[in-house]
Design a protein around this motif. Structure first.
Motif, short mmCIF file in Angstrom:
data_model
loop_
_atom_site.label_atom_id
_atom_site.label_comp_id
_atom_site.label_asym_id
_atom_site.label_seq_id
_atom_site.Cartn_x
_atom_site.Cartn_y
_atom_site.Cartn_z
N ARG A 19 3.93 41.25 23.45
CA ARG A 19 2.68 41.36 24.19
C ARG A 19 2.81 40.55 25.47
O ARG A 19 3.00 39.32 25.43
CB ARG A 19 1.49 40.87 23.38
CG ARG A 19 0.16 41.19 24.08
CD ARG A 19 -1.05 40.79 23.28
NE ARG A 19 -1.34 39.37 23.39
CZ ARG A 19 -2.57 38.85 23.23
NH1 ARG A 19 -3.58 39.64 22.94
NH2 ARG A 19 -2.75 37.55 23.32
N SER A 49 1.85 51.25 33.41
CA SER A 49 0.50 51.38 32.88
C SER A 49 -0.46 50.68 33.82
O SER A 49 -0.09 49.71 34.49
CB SER A 49 0.41 50.74 31.48
OG SER A 49 -0.89 50.83 30.95
N PRO A 58 -7.78 53.08 30.92
CA PRO A 58 -6.34 52.88 30.93
C PRO A 58 -5.56 54.13 31.38
O PRO A 58 -6.04 55.25 31.24
CB PRO A 58 -6.03 52.58 29.48
CG PRO A 58 -6.99 53.46 28.73
CD PRO A 58 -8.22 53.56 29.60
N TYR A 60 -1.29 55.57 31.43
CA TYR A 60 0.08 55.33 30.98
C TYR A 60 1.01 56.42 31.50
O TYR A 60 0.61 57.59 31.60
CB TYR A 60 0.16 55.34 29.44
CG TYR A 60 -0.77 54.39 28.75
CD1 TYR A 60 -2.01 54.81 28.29
CD2 TYR A 60 -0.40 53.06 28.55
CE1 TYR A 60 -2.88 53.93 27.66
CE2 TYR A 60 -1.26 52.18 27.91
CZ TYR A 60 -2.50 52.62 27.46
OH TYR A 60 -3.35 51.76 26.84
N LYS A 65 3.52 56.32 26.49
CA LYS A 65 2.31 56.74 25.78
C LYS A 65 2.55 56.68 24.28
O LYS A 65 3.58 57.14 23.78
CB LYS A 65 1.92 58.15 26.19
CG LYS A 65 1.12 58.24 27.45
CD LYS A 65 0.75 59.68 27.78
CE LYS A 65 0.01 59.76 29.10
NZ LYS A 65 -0.27 61.15 29.50
N ARG A 67 3.10 54.09 22.61
CA ARG A 67 3.84 52.86 22.27
C ARG A 67 3.25 51.63 22.94
O ARG A 67 3.27 50.55 22.36
CB ARG A 67 5.31 53.00 22.69
CG ARG A 67 6.04 54.15 22.04
CD ARG A 67 7.54 54.09 22.32
NE ARG A 67 7.87 54.18 23.74
CZ ARG A 67 8.54 53.23 24.40
NH1 ARG A 67 8.95 52.15 23.79
NH2 ARG A 67 8.81 53.41 25.68
N THR A 69 -0.01 49.64 24.93
CA THR A 69 -1.46 49.62 25.05
C THR A 69 -1.86 48.55 26.05
O THR A 69 -1.49 47.38 25.90
CB THR A 69 -2.13 49.30 23.70
OG1 THR A 69 -1.70 50.26 22.71
CG2 THR A 69 -3.65 49.37 23.83
N SER A 71 -4.91 46.42 27.92
CA SER A 71 -6.27 45.98 27.63
C SER A 71 -6.60 44.81 28.53
O SER A 71 -5.73 44.27 29.21
CB SER A 71 -6.42 45.59 26.17
OG SER A 71 -5.58 44.49 25.85
N GLN A 82 0.41 45.41 25.37
CA GLN A 82 1.01 45.39 24.05
C GLN A 82 2.08 46.46 23.99
O GLN A 82 1.79 47.64 24.22
CB GLN A 82 -0.05 45.64 22.98
CG GLN A 82 0.49 45.72 21.56
CD GLN A 82 1.01 44.39 21.06
OE1 GLN A 82 0.43 43.34 21.31
NE2 GLN A 82 2.14 44.43 20.35
#
Length: 128
Positions: A19, A49, A58, A60, A65, A67, A69, A71, A82
């Motif tokens: 992360r 991203s 969001p 990507y 995509k 895999r 994330t 935020s 992440q």
């Protein structure tokens, strides 16, 4: 002083997770789009991203995509990436960047020149 600081990079085995964090200081991200970019040796910097900080929308690229994330935490003025199911081809220096949406002119979320501020980068290495 306006500053972006990335953290969270490291060495991970294929299939593992990391992360990344991008913490902003000296300004609020509420009026910004935040992009995560990466640059592998000998390759151009590519957008991975992006997120509109105000509403969390969001985006990507196809390669990540499902895999990755993205935020954000408004209270911490921080954006996260992440990264799960990491692959060797994800190995690169990862940068976060901020685009001031109050700036005039057309911009493209995955174009590095569209961004006003950059962090120093954090190395991500995926290898066994």
């Amino acid at each position: 002083q306006l500053q972006l600081v990335e953290s969270g990079g490291g060495l991970v085995q294929p299939g593992g997770s990391l992360r990344l964090s991008c913490a902003a200081s000296g300004f609020t991200l509420d009026y910004y789009a935040i992009g995560w970019f990466r640059q592998a040796p000998g390759k151009e910097r590519e957008g991975v991203s992006c997120i509109y900080f105000s509403d969390g929308t969001p985006y990507y690229i196809d390669a990540v995509k499902g895999r990755f994330t993205i935020s954000r935490d408004s209270a911490k003025n921080t954006v996260y990436l992440q990264m799960d199911s990491l692959k060797p081809e994800d190995t690169a220096v990862y940068y976060c960047a901020a685009r001031d949406l109050r700036s005039s002119g057309q911009y493209y979320l995955y174009r590095p020149s569209s961004y006003n501020y950059w962090g120093q980068g954090t190395q991500v290495t995926v290898a066994s």
